[in-house]
Design an enzyme around this catalytic site. Structure first.
Site, PDB file in Angstrom:
ATOM      1  N   ASP A  65     -30.151 -48.441 -24.866  1.00  0.00           N
ATOM      2  CA  ASP A  65     -31.599 -48.557 -24.875  1.00  0.00           C
ATOM      3  C   ASP A  65     -31.974 -49.325 -26.139  1.00  0.00           C
ATOM      4  O   ASP A  65     -31.694 -48.872 -27.247  1.00  0.00           O
ATOM      5  CB  ASP A  65     -32.194 -47.135 -24.902  1.00  0.00           C
ATOM      6  CG  ASP A  65     -33.582 -47.067 -24.307  1.00  0.00           C
ATOM      7  OD1 ASP A  65     -34.395 -47.962 -24.626  1.00  0.00           O
ATOM      8  OD2 ASP A  65     -33.857 -46.111 -23.560  1.00  0.00           O
ATOM      9  N   ASP A 100     -37.044 -51.231 -24.216  1.00  0.00           N
ATOM     10  CA  ASP A 100     -38.223 -50.373 -24.296  1.00  0.00           C
ATOM     11  C   ASP A 100     -39.501 -51.208 -24.416  1.00  0.00           C
ATOM     12  O   ASP A 100     -39.544 -52.193 -25.163  1.00  0.00           O
ATOM     13  CB  ASP A 100     -38.077 -49.470 -25.536  1.00  0.00           C
ATOM     14  CG  ASP A 100     -39.070 -48.328 -25.568  1.00  0.00           C
ATOM     15  OD1 ASP A 100     -39.044 -47.491 -24.662  1.00  0.00           O
ATOM     16  OD2 ASP A 100     -39.877 -48.282 -26.528  1.00  0.00           O
ATOM     17  N   GLU A 108     -38.377 -52.448 -19.496  1.00  0.00           N
ATOM     18  CA  GLU A 108     -39.333 -51.383 -19.188  1.00  0.00           C
ATOM     19  C   GLU A 108     -40.728 -51.984 -19.275  1.00  0.00           C
ATOM     20  O   GLU A 108     -41.207 -52.332 -20.364  1.00  0.00           O
ATOM     21  CB  GLU A 108     -39.233 -50.202 -20.155  1.00  0.00           C
ATOM     22  CG  GLU A 108     -40.095 -49.028 -19.692  1.00  0.00           C
ATOM     23  CD  GLU A 108     -40.709 -48.193 -20.799  1.00  0.00           C
ATOM     24  OE1 GLU A 108     -41.144 -47.068 -20.528  1.00  0.00           O
ATOM     25  OE2 GLU A 108     -40.784 -48.670 -21.956  1.00  0.00           O
ATOM     26  N   HIS A 111     -37.407 -40.320 -18.066  1.00  0.00           N
ATOM     27  CA  HIS A 111     -37.641 -39.284 -19.073  1.00  0.00           C
ATOM     28  C   HIS A 111     -39.098 -39.194 -19.519  1.00  0.00           C
ATOM     29  O   HIS A 111     -39.417 -38.411 -20.406  1.00  0.00           O
ATOM     30  CB  HIS A 111     -36.742 -39.560 -20.280  1.00  0.00           C
ATOM     31  CG  HIS A 111     -37.077 -40.864 -20.946  1.00  0.00           C
ATOM     32  ND1 HIS A 111     -36.908 -42.081 -20.327  1.00  0.00           N
ATOM     33  CD2 HIS A 111     -37.600 -41.137 -22.163  1.00  0.00           C
ATOM     34  CE1 HIS A 111     -37.317 -43.038 -21.135  1.00  0.00           C
ATOM     35  NE2 HIS A 111     -37.739 -42.503 -22.255  1.00  0.00           N
ATOM     36  N   ASP A 112     -39.953 -40.035 -18.929  1.00  0.00           N
ATOM     37  CA  ASP A 112     -41.376 -40.016 -19.298  1.00  0.00           C
ATOM     38  C   ASP A 112     -42.266 -39.475 -18.186  1.00  0.00           C
ATOM     39  O   ASP A 112     -43.447 -39.194 -18.423  1.00  0.00           O
ATOM     40  CB  ASP A 112     -41.866 -41.445 -19.601  1.00  0.00           C
ATOM     41  CG  ASP A 112     -41.211 -42.048 -20.824  1.00  0.00           C
ATOM     42  OD1 ASP A 112     -40.851 -41.292 -21.751  1.00  0.00           O
ATOM     43  OD2 ASP A 112     -41.049 -43.288 -20.856  1.00  0.00           O
TER      44      ASP A 112
HETATM   45  O1  TEU Z   1     -42.274 -45.468 -22.909  1.00  0.00           O
HETATM   46  C1  TEU Z   1     -43.412 -46.250 -22.949  1.00  0.00           C
HETATM   47  C2  TEU Z   1     -44.396 -45.962 -21.948  1.00  0.00           C
HETATM   48  O2  TEU Z   1     -44.820 -46.864 -21.314  1.00  0.00           O
HETATM   49  C3  TEU Z   1     -44.862 -44.608 -21.665  1.00  0.00           C
HETATM   50  O3  TEU Z   1     -44.837 -43.758 -22.733  1.00  0.00           O
HETATM   51  C4  TEU Z   1     -46.259 -44.717 -21.160  1.00  0.00           C
HETATM   52  O4  TEU Z   1     -47.156 -44.829 -22.226  1.00  0.00           O
HETATM   53  C5  TEU Z   1     -46.567 -43.512 -20.333  1.00  0.00           C
HETATM   54  O5  TEU Z   1     -45.572 -43.373 -19.363  1.00  0.00           O
HETATM   55  C6  TEU Z   1     -47.911 -43.635 -19.669  1.00  0.00           C
HETATM   56  O6  TEU Z   1     -47.840 -44.345 -18.482  1.00  0.00           O
HETATM   57  C7  TEU Z   1     -41.226 -45.819 -23.762  1.00  0.00           C
HETATM   58  C8  TEU Z   1     -40.195 -44.727 -23.744  1.00  0.00           C
HETATM   59  O7  TEU Z   1     -39.672 -44.628 -22.449  1.00  0.00           O
HETATM   60  C9  TEU Z   1     -40.821 -43.459 -24.237  1.00  0.00           C
HETATM   61  O8  TEU Z   1     -39.947 -42.373 -24.132  1.00  0.00           O
HETATM   62  C10 TEU Z   1     -41.218 -43.681 -25.678  1.00  0.00           C
HETATM   63  O9  TEU Z   1     -41.882 -42.563 -26.172  1.00  0.00           O
HETATM   64  C11 TEU Z   1     -42.109 -44.905 -25.835  1.00  0.00           C
HETATM   65  O10 TEU Z   1     -41.649 -46.026 -25.112  1.00  0.00           O
HETATM   66  C12 TEU Z   1     -42.127 -45.331 -27.275  1.00  0.00           C
HETATM   67  O11 TEU Z   1     -40.892 -45.874 -27.615  1.00  0.00           O
END
Ligand code: TEU
Ligand code: CA
Length: 533
Positions: free
Chosen positions: A98, A200, A268, A329-330
C-alpha cells in the site's frame, strides 16, 4: 499472446493488524501473514494486497507513515517482509504493498524539517499557507475526517493542509523533490521484488494551485459526515494528477510491463465512473486498475446492478481492464449490508463478472460488522465524528482461524474484539462444511481458474427482471450462463436456446437448481453457473 497476471488474478486484501499475531501482543504481523500463506493458496487467490506495514505512530493505523522504507516494529522487521515475499512467490502468490503518497505522518522527518522554519529546505514539501485576509484558515476545505483541513502552526505563523487527520499533513506534489522522493520509495520496494502497489487516495494528490473555496454540496444531509458538506471540486481530481500517475506507471513498467513479470498499480479513487475512467490514462498509461467501488455503493437490486454493470462496461476506455470490489477496510462489510444469504450471491457476482476481483479478508467467512463498545473504539474517524456509524473498527476485527482461545488469532486479547459467533464462524470449522460460504468461495476461485470464459471471456447481459440477473460469459467455444436470484422468491427462467443442453457447474444452494425443458428453476437466494453444450 499471454494475458497479464493482473487481469486473470483474484486479489485478497489483508489488514495486517488483524490477520494473524505471532508474538502475543494482540496485533497481527508479517510472520503471521507468512504462516497463513497456505490458507490463501487453498482459498484460490493469486495476489495479496497488504494495508500499510511501515513505521507509523498508528494514529490512522499505518496510513500515517513516518518512514516509507522500513517496517513498523509491531509488524516485524524488513527481513520478515523479505521472507514473506520469498514465501509468497514460492507459492505463486503476488504481493502488493500500500503506497500512501498523498500525506505522511506529522512524525516523518520530512515534516519535522518542513515545519521547523519558513526558510527550511523542505518547507515546500508540504502545503503551507498564510491565514485568510481576515484571519482564520486559508479556505473552507474540510478534512475527510471532519473539521477544517487546515492546522495552525503557532511557531511559524502559517497553516498546513491535511485532507485527513492533522497528524497526516499532505505532501506538496507540485514540488519536483517530493515527486522524486516518492518515486525512489517505489523503486526501493520494486527492487526488493514487490509486484505492485495499491495507491492510497490517488485522486487527492494534487490540489488547485490557487486554493479556491469548495462549493457547497446540495445533497448534504446531517449524518453523512461533515466532509460531505462541500463538493471536493478544487481539493481533488485536478488535471495535473495524471502526469504523476503516468510517471508512476512508467516506473512500474520499467520493472516489468508484460506477462508474469508485470508490476501493477491499483489506484484508490472514489469518483463517479466517468471521472474514474481518466485514471486508466490517455496518451500515457496510468493505473492498470483504478478501483471500481460501485458494488459497495449500489443498492442491491437487479435492475440497478444491471445498469451499473452495463454502464461501466460501456464507458471503459479501449484496452481498459475492468475490476470489482465488494469491501475494504473503510466500508461496511458485504455480509452486514446484504445478510448471509445474499453475501453468497455477492460472492458469485464478484467472481463471475468480467474484471479483476478484490476480496476483503474475512468476507470469505461472511464476517459482519462487529459492534464495538465505546471503550474499545480505536478508529480516529469514529472518535472525531462519533455516533454517525462512520467508524471503521467494525470491519477491521481479527481473522478467526479456529475455536481455540482468541480464535487462533493471538494468544492474548486482540487489539479489537472478535465477532460474537467466532467459535463457529472460523476457518477451521467452515472448511469442513461443504455448504459454508468459505467452501463456496473456494469453488468459485477454482471454477474461475478452470474456465477462461470467467477470467477473460466477454460479458453479455441476458435477462434482468424482478430479483433476477442473468448474464453470459464466453471465451472461444466456452459459453457460461450465470443466473443470480437476489431475493427470496423462487423463479422459473426460460433459458436461451443455446443453453438448453447445459451442465450445472455451480450452485450456492444445497439442493441445486434444476434445468428442465429449457427452464431453470432458480431457488430462493440461489445463484448458479451453467455451461452450455
Ligand atoms: O481512504 C480514503 C477514503 O477515501 C476514505 O476514507 C473516504 O474518505 C471514506 O471512505 C468516505 O467515502 C484511504 C484509506 O483507505 C483509509 O484507511 C485512510 O484512512 C485514508 O485513505 C487516509 O490515508
Ligand atoms: Ca504481533
Amino acid at each position: 499472446m499471454t494475458t497479464p497476471w493482473w487481469q486473470t488474478c483474484v486479489i485478497y486484501q489483508i489488514y495486517p493488524r488483524s490477520f494473524q499475531d505471532t508474538n502475543d501482543d494482540g496485533i497481527g504481523d508479517l510472520r503471521g501473514i507468512a504462516r497463513r500463506l497456505d490458507y490463501l493458496v487453498g482459498l484460490g487467490v493469486d495476489a495479496i494486497w497488504i494495508s500499510p506495514i511501515y513505521p507509523s505512530p498508528m494514529v490512522d493505523f499505518g496510513y500515517d507513515i513516518a518512514d516509507y522504507c522500513d517496517v513498523d516494529p509491531s509488524f516485524g522487521v524488513l527481513a520478515d517482509f523479505d521472507n514473506l515475499l520469498v514465501q509468497a512467490h514460492r507459492r505463486g502468490l503476488k504481493v502488493l504493498l500500500d503506497l500512501v503518497p498523498n500525506h505522511s505522518s506529522d512524525q516523518h522527518p520530512w515534516f519535522a524539517e518542513s515545519r521547523a522554519s519558513r526558510e527550511s529546505q523542505k518547507r515546500d514539501w508540504y502545503i503551507w499557507r498564510d491565514p485568510a485576509p481576515g484571519g482564520g484558515p486559508p479556505n473552507n476545505w474540510i478534512s475527510d475526517f471532519g473539521g477544517s483541513a487546515w492546522q495552525w502552526d503557532e511557531a511559524t505563523g502559517q497553516y498546513y493542509y491535511h485532507a485527513f487527520l492533522r497528524e497526516q499533513p499532505d505532501l506538496n506534489w507540485r514540488h519536483p523533490a517530493v515527486q522524486a522522493a516518492m518515486y525512489d520509495v517505489m523503486r526501493f520496494w520494486f527492487d526488493r521484488g514487490v509486484d505492485g502497489f495499491r495507491i492510497d487516495v490517488l485522486w487527492h494528490m494534487v490540489k488547485a494551485a490557487d486554493f479556491p473555496d469548495n462549493p457547497p454540496n446540495p445533497a448534504y444531509r446531517f449524518g453523512m459526515g461533515e466532509m460531505h458538506r462541500l463538493l471536493q471540486r478544487h481539493s481533488t481530481d485536478q488535471p495535473e494528477v495524471h502526469r504523476i500517475a503516468a510517471e508512476m506507471r512508467e516506473i512500474a513498467d520499467s520493472y516489468g510491463a508484460r506477462g508474469q513479470g508485470a508490476r501493477v498499480l491499483i489506484g484508490e479513487i472514489y469518483l463517479p465512473v466517468d471521472r474514474l475512467m481518466h485514471y486508466y490514462g490517455g496518451e500515457r498509461p496510468e493505473m492498470h486498475l483504478p478501483f471500481n467501488f460501485q458494488l459497495i455503493d449500489t443498492p442491491w437490486q437487479a435492475r440497478v446492478l444491471a445498469a451499473v454493470i452495463a454502464n461501466y462496461e460501456a464507458v471503459l476506455p479501449p484496452g481498459g481492464w475492468p475490476n470489482w470490489v465488494l469491501g475494504n477496510h473503510d466500508r461496511p462489510r458485504v455480509a452486514a449490508r446484504l445478510g448471509q444469504a445474499q453475501a453468497r450471491i455477492a460472492a458469485v457476482l464478484l467472481l463471475t463478472l468480467r474484471g479483476t476481483p478484490t476480496l476483503y479478508y474475512g468476507d470469505e467467512l461472511g464476517l459482519t460488522d462487529v459492534v464495538i463498545e465505546s471503550s474499545d473504539v480505536r478508529d480516529p474517524r469514529e472518535l472525531r465524528e462519533p455516533g454517525l456509524a462512520l467508524g471503521r473498527d467494525p470491519v477491521r476485527t481479527p481473522m478467526p482461524w479456529d475455536d481455540s482461545e482468541n480464535a487462533g488469532f493471538s494468544a492474548v486479547r486482540p487489539w479489537l474484539p472478535l465477532h460474537a459467533d467466532w467459535s463457529t464462524r472460523n476457518v477451521t470449522r467452515m472448511a469442513e462444511d461443504p455448504q459454508s460460504i468459505l467452501a463456496l468461495y473456494r469453488r468459485l476461485t477454482a471454477l474461475r481458474r478452470d474456465r477462461r470464459a470467467l477470467s477473460i471471456g466477454s460479458f453479455v447481459l441476458l435477462n434482468v427482471q424482478d430479483d433476477i440477473l442473468v448474464y453470459e460469459r464466453r471465451h472461444a467455444a466456452e459459453r457460461l450462463v450465470v443466473a443470480l436470484n437476489l431475493g427470496e422468491r423462487p423463479h422459473r427462467l426460460q433459458l436461451p436456446e443455446w443453453v438448453r443442453d447445459s451442465r450445472l457447474l455451480l450452485s450456492t444452494a444445497e439442493d441445486a437448481a434444476l434445468v428442465e425443458d429449457g427452464v431453470l428453476l432458480l431457488g430462493s437466494n440461489e445463484a448458479v453457473v451453467l455451461e452450455a453444450g
